[in-house]
Design a protein around this motif. Structure first.
Motif, short mmCIF file in Angstrom:
data_model
loop_
_atom_site.label_atom_id
_atom_site.label_comp_id
_atom_site.label_asym_id
_atom_site.label_seq_id
_atom_site.Cartn_x
_atom_site.Cartn_y
_atom_site.Cartn_z
N PRO A 4 46.96 45.87 25.13
CA PRO A 4 47.72 45.96 26.39
C PRO A 4 48.37 44.62 26.74
O PRO A 4 47.83 43.55 26.43
CB PRO A 4 46.66 46.35 27.41
N CYS A 5 49.53 44.71 27.38
CA CYS A 5 50.26 43.53 27.86
C CYS A 5 50.60 42.57 26.70
O CYS A 5 50.33 41.38 26.76
CB CYS A 5 49.44 42.81 28.92
N SER A 6 51.20 43.14 25.65
CA SER A 6 51.54 42.36 24.46
C SER A 6 53.04 42.36 24.21
O SER A 6 53.73 43.36 24.45
CB SER A 6 50.84 42.95 23.23
N ILE A 7 53.51 41.25 23.71
CA ILE A 7 54.89 41.11 23.27
C ILE A 7 54.86 40.78 21.77
O ILE A 7 54.00 40.02 21.32
CB ILE A 7 55.63 40.01 24.07
N ALA A 8 55.76 41.40 21.01
CA ALA A 8 55.82 41.15 19.57
C ALA A 8 57.23 40.72 19.20
O ALA A 8 58.22 41.27 19.72
CB ALA A 8 55.44 42.41 18.79
N ILE A 9 57.32 39.75 18.30
CA ILE A 9 58.62 39.21 17.90
C ILE A 9 58.70 39.22 16.37
O ILE A 9 57.79 38.77 15.68
CB ILE A 9 58.81 37.77 18.42
N PHE A 10 59.81 39.77 15.87
CA PHE A 10 60.06 39.83 14.43
C PHE A 10 61.41 39.18 14.13
O PHE A 10 62.40 39.43 14.83
CB PHE A 10 60.10 41.28 13.94
N ASN A 11 61.43 38.37 13.09
CA ASN A 11 62.65 37.67 12.68
C ASN A 11 63.20 38.22 11.37
O ASN A 11 62.45 38.62 10.48
CB ASN A 11 62.36 36.18 12.46
N LEU A 62 63.98 40.90 16.64
CA LEU A 62 63.51 42.08 17.36
C LEU A 62 62.41 41.65 18.32
O LEU A 62 61.48 40.94 17.94
CB LEU A 62 62.96 43.11 16.38
N LEU A 63 62.52 42.10 19.56
CA LEU A 63 61.52 41.82 20.59
C LEU A 63 60.99 43.15 21.11
O LEU A 63 61.77 44.01 21.54
CB LEU A 63 62.13 40.99 21.72
#
Length: 428
Positions: A24-31, A65-66
């Motif tokens: 929960p309450c997570s942010i993920a970032i892909f390049n 991508l966020l």
């Protein structure tokens, strides 16, 4: 891209699967992948990061991508950032995605230019507790250069030191190994192109042809059918070159009486085929060559039957080793008395068959997967036993790609010639 457009439903589905596994309450970032310099003013041909492509379908450099499913601002729950093009870039580099084109390709509604990334990220990141960063955790390879995701991690740790950092790779390893219907279709397409290239080469091969000429024939057929090109550096190993497992010089003349070991595959829409065959240069196997070839083929067929849901890789390899040992005794390469006395930790068959039988296949040729988790429905694996006899200058490897289904398995290369008689028939 040379390949035909892909329905974005597969990428939307992949993103939903991924975010469903986040804390929960997570942010993920892909390049997207880095662009790598080739010389003073050139870069190597761009190859997209497989995780980024899996989640977006975007095949372009300098993209981010966020994903923040619990974001209080609904505009930023799912955001794609792209490099903004201009007239100069269009003239020198060609077309780049427009925002609308990227929406169609990815299924993502909210798309911004890359120069908005820092401002948008800062406006929401403090509402997240966990930050998922994507790192290369394929245990077959380790980067020695800090790539884009690692550089981002270092920057974020400095700016936001009290957030909890997590590994996206743990989620991706479980997701990517199980292929969707679309992924299976794209892999089948890569296998079909590989088949056509192999048949083309069978009709082309004869004494005096060089290995690099064969490589050219393969690449021609791949590109003619919209493949990106080779899934990996092709192995065209004639005669004694075939005992070098990763021989890629491909610069020798194919001689009358020798066998050529082929290991190649097409890449289509970033999905890969991986095939091996061994064929006589003059179109006819000698008795000894045929005996070794058929021994390898029997091992491959026995191993293929074991590629089903629930199989454990280490147990599978041990059983293949026992089958191979019997074949090597039959060929006079091993002595049964010596085998009975062998150290189980150092089995004698490894002198002539020193590599593994199978690996996962997908967006990477050696696809991202756990080597300890039992095989599952939706896995695609290679099956590639071989026998390599240095004293005879002979190497034989046969490899097909196997899909596991709930009803058993399906050989995605079942229509590619593999019987010795069939190969000779095409060549003659």
């Amino acid at each position: 891209m040379k390949y035909l457009p892909i329905n974005n439903e597969v990428f939307t589905h992949n993103r939903k699967n991924f975010v469903s596994r986040l804390k929960p309450c997570s942010i993920a970032i892909f390049n997207a992948n880095d662009e790598f310099p080739r010389s003073g003013d050139q870069s190597f041909l761009f190859k997209q990061n497989p995780d980024f492509f899996y989640l977006t379908g975007i095949d372009q450099e300098q993209s981010i991508l966020l994903l923040f499913p619990d974001c209080p601002n609904p505009l930023y729950k799912e955001v794609l950032f792209l490099r903004q093009t201009n007239e100069h870039i269009a003239v020198w580099e060609g077309h780049k995605y427009t925002i609308e084109e990227a929406r169609v390709a990815s299924g993502i509604t909210n798309i911004y230019w890359l120069n908005d990334f820092d401002v948008i990220l800062h406006s929401i990141i403090n509402y997240a507790e966990h930050i998922y960063i994507n790192t290369n955790e394929n245990d077959r390879y380790a980067h020695t250069v800090p790539y884009r995701d690692i550089r981002l991690l270092e920057s974020l740790r400095t700016k936001y030191p009290l957030h909890k950092y997590e590994r996206s790779a743990l989620v991706m390893r479980d997701l990517r190994v199980v292929k969707s219907d679309t992924e299976i279709m794209l892999t089948k397409k890569a296998c079909e192109i590989t088949r056509d290239a192999f048949v083309r080469v069978l009709k082309f091969l004869k004494p005096g042809v060089t290995e690099y000429e064969i490589e050219a024939e393969l690449t021609h057929e791949f590109l003619r059918q919209r493949a990106t090109g080779n899934a990996y550096n092709p192995i065209i190993a004639s005669g004694k070159n075939a005992i070098v497992l990763h021989y890629v010089d491909n610069n020798q003349v194919c001689k009358d009486g020798d066998v050529v070991l082929f290991d190649f595959g097409a890449e289509y829409a970033n999905y890969n085929a991986d095939m091996s065959r061994s064929v006589p240069v003059n179109g006819r196997f000698t008795k000894r060559q045929r005996d070794v070839y058929n021994a390898v083929l029997r091992v491959m067929r026995a191993a293929t039957k074991m590629i089903v849901a629930g199989t454990v890789l280490t147990e599978y390899q041990d059983e293949v080793g026992r089958i191979m040992t019997g074949e090597l005794i039959g060929l006079g390469l091993l002595n049964k008395t010596d085998v009975d006395k062998q150290d189980p930790k150092m089995p004698l068959y490894k002198k002539y068959f020193m590599h593994g039988t199978s690996h996962h296949l997908g967006l990477d040729v050696h696809d991202f997967a756990s080597r300890y988790k039992p095989f599952e429905v939706g896995n695609i694996l290679t099956c590639e036993p071989g026998i390599y006899i240095p004293e005879e200058g002979l190497g034989i490897r046969i490899e097909n790609n196997i899909l596991i289904t709930a009803r058993g398995n399906v050989d995605l290369m079942a229509d590619i010639p593999v019987e010795a008689d069939h190969i000779e028939e095409i060549m003659n």
